[in-house]
Design a protein around this motif. Sequence first.
Motif: not given
Length: 152
Positions: A141-143
């Motif tokens: 989710v954070d990349g």
Amino acid sequence: MKRQPRKVKWTKTHRALRGKEMIVDSSLLLSQFAQKRNVPVKYDRNLVAATIKAMERVEEIRQRRERVFTKKRLAGKLARERQREEDRRVVAQGEHLIRKELREMQEQNVSLGAVSEKEKAVGTVFGEERPRQKKKARQLVDGGVEEEMDVD
């Protein structure tokens, strides 16, 4: 900062007071160089005619400069095209020489190619090459990316 313009060295008034400005007559002091132009002028037929003439002259000069600019810009392109045509003509005239050289180069490559195949046979690796394994990855989710496992 509420400074006096006569004391600030870069102003027109300071330069004029110190005799640095190109003003011959003291009565013209700053009249031509720093004249205010946003003051409405009373209608004068001669002034309007002179202004229109000046505007036409400015437009004529601008168009002439544009023509010269485009001519110079296209001159380089035309010179390149002329040079290319000249090069093509020279190549067409000496095409038989080029083909002769290409034939000689191919003959040399064929004779060198037979030697290189023998050399290749000496340096070959025996066995099968394994195909690369695919790796499965998961997008976070954070990349970031999390690598999981190898898939056969």
